[in-house]
Enzyme design. Structure first.
Site, mmCIF file in Angstrom:
data_model
loop_
_atom_site.group_PDB
_atom_site.id
_atom_site.type_symbol
_atom_site.label_atom_id
_atom_site.label_comp_id
_atom_site.label_asym_id
_atom_site.label_seq_id
_atom_site.Cartn_x
_atom_site.Cartn_y
_atom_site.Cartn_z
ATOM 1 N N ARG A 148 0.821 -1.218 0.000
ATOM 2 C CA ARG A 148 0.000 0.000 0.000
ATOM 3 C C ARG A 148 0.852 1.262 0.000
ATOM 4 O O ARG A 148 0.461 2.270 -0.591
ATOM 5 C CB ARG A 148 -0.935 -0.013 1.201
ATOM 6 N N GLY B 126 -9.517 -7.980 -0.091
ATOM 7 C CA GLY B 126 -8.272 -8.646 0.283
ATOM 8 C C GLY B 126 -8.307 -10.140 0.044
ATOM 9 O O GLY B 126 -7.336 -10.720 -0.459
ATOM 10 N N GLY C 29 -14.134 -2.922 -0.022
ATOM 11 C CA GLY C 29 -15.411 -2.262 0.275
ATOM 12 C C GLY C 29 -15.670 -1.123 -0.695
ATOM 13 O O GLY C 29 -16.787 -0.948 -1.191
ATOM 14 N N LYS D 144 -20.244 -12.470 4.918
ATOM 15 C CA LYS D 144 -21.414 -11.721 5.355
ATOM 16 C C LYS D 144 -22.302 -11.284 4.219
ATOM 17 O O LYS D 144 -21.875 -10.543 3.345
ATOM 18 C CB LYS D 144 -20.937 -10.480 6.113
#
Ligand code: AMP
Length: 392
Positions: A35, A350, A373, A197
């Site tokens: 990153r 990820g 996300g 989820k």
């Protein structure tokens, strides 16, 4: 949306929001600096063009309190190793000392602020806090695509307070790819959604109903859909509070042109652990003491056949508990099918990125998003709060 290279930054104080949310080991050492490296094109361009650079990021979830274990100091050290410029680590995010350091910065020098999430005001997008971040700042640049689905002070609040703003290289690359998938996807468009989820992805599935040609569901999410229809899924991970919305989605899918696919067979295990007894089943209910841990071979074949027809693919979330070798076949199978498809493929999150690497097909994916996300939300809502803030 301005791009950073459109701006004259010489001598200007530039506030750059990046995503330095790197994984640290138990000794606080950086395990993977991807990153930080991903932000280098923007950082170097700004410094090479004479900016006085103030860099901000979050790291982990310190919940609004200073926690030395989530300090950005290791990131400052790594950044200093990667670029020839002077890099100073600030002791805080705001306050007198930071103000002094900001004002003392020379052209081509960088100051890394402490973890912005050490202040609860960050996640609340508190205007007073945003004002302090914006103090003495001439230009705001956002290169933190992975945080841009959050309306936080260092992503959104500050943008309203700074006269000049622009996207960095990483942000632009992400948006360019995702824009194509959202606004002008070459059809057939196949969306693959998995993971633990359903609640995280229900709204996204809903928005995809009007856009994608096929939606392939895997992971634990599939069991929420199956159980909602009254089918017994044993000990599988299920979100019961999502069953009503799941039924609504199934109904909407039936009424739309999209083909909504649920797994046709399942790998069951007695426990979510390596070496557990497993079996493959095609029919439900599952035995009461077993749980679904992966899609079965028949589903892999069926999903691969759909994927082979795709011209655009968006994938987020593994098809099973792929961290455990025995339960990774479904996810690896899907990764290989995506790689072999020849479609424009976007993989985010990820876990899906790890799966693509594990399958050895990373180089065959058109775009690997740095934000799981954020890419999901962009696909659903066609913009993100952090992008809208740059455009206003
Ligand atoms: P998410 O963050 O929602 O994308 O979920 C990723 C996680 O979902 C991974 O850690 C997987 O191990 C987990 N997962 C995928 N399939 C299953 C399953 N069938 N049962 C339990 N966890 C699962």
């Amino acid at each position: 949306m301005n791009f950073v290279t459109d701006l004259d930054v010489k001598g200007k104080r530039v506030f750059l929001r990046v995503d330095f949310n790197v994984p640290l080991d138990e000794n606080g050492a950086i395990r993977d600096d991807t990153r930080i490296r991903a932000s280098l094109p923007t950082i170097s361009w700004l410094l090479d063009h004479g900016a006085r650079l103030i860099i901000a990021s979050h790291l982990g979830r310190p919940k609004g309190m200073a926690d030395p274990k989530m300090s950005l100091a290791p990131a400052a050290k790594r950044l200093a190793e990667l670029i020839p410029n002077k890099v100073v680590m600030a002791p805080d995010v705001i306050g007198d000392e930071v103000r002094r350091l900001k004002r003392g910065l020379g052209e081509g020098e960088a100051l890394l602020l402490e973890n912005v999430r050490f202040y609860k005001e960050e996640e609340k997008n508190d205007p007073g806090f945003a004002g302090k971040l914006a103090e003495a700042i001439d230009v705001f640049v956002n290169d933190a695509f992975g945080s841009s689905h959050r309306a936080h002070a260092s992503v959104v609040g500050i943008a309203d307070l700074v006269p000049l703003k622009a996207a960095g290289y990483l942000m632009k690359k992400e948006v360019d790819y995702l824009k194509k998938a959202v606004h002008t996807p070459v059809k057939p468009y196949v969306a693959i959604l998995g993971g633990a989820k359903a609640s995280d992805k229900i709204e996204i599935i809903e928005s995809l109903l009007g856009k994608a040609d096929h939606i392939l569901i895997g992971g634990a999410m599939a069991y929420t859909f199956l159980k909602a229809q009254g089918l017994g899924v044993g000990k599988s991970l299920v979100e019961d509070d999502q069953s009503e919305v799941a039924l609504v989605i199934l109904e909407k899918a039936r009424a739309s042109d999209v083909s909504f696919h649920l797994p046709q067979d399942h790998v069951l295990a007695r426990a979510a652990e390596a070496g557990a007894e497993t079996k493959i089943v095609e029919t439900l209910p599952f035995p009461a003491d077993m749980m679904g841990v992966d899609i079965g071979p028949k589903t892999v074949a069926a999903y691969s056949a759909v994927i082979a027809t795709a011209k655009t693919i968006f994938w987020n979330g593994p098809m099973g508990i792929f961290e455990i070798e025995e339960f990774a076949k479904g996810t690896i199978g899907v990764a290989k099918a995506v790689a072999a498809s020849g479609a424009v493929s976007i993989v985010g999150g990820g876990d899906s990125v790890a799966a693509v690497k594990k399958a050895g097909v990373k180089d065959k994916i058109s775009h690997i998003s740095t934000g799981g996300g954020a890419s999901l939300e962009y696909i659903a809502y066609e913009t993100l709060p952090g992008i809208t803030a740059l455009e206003q």
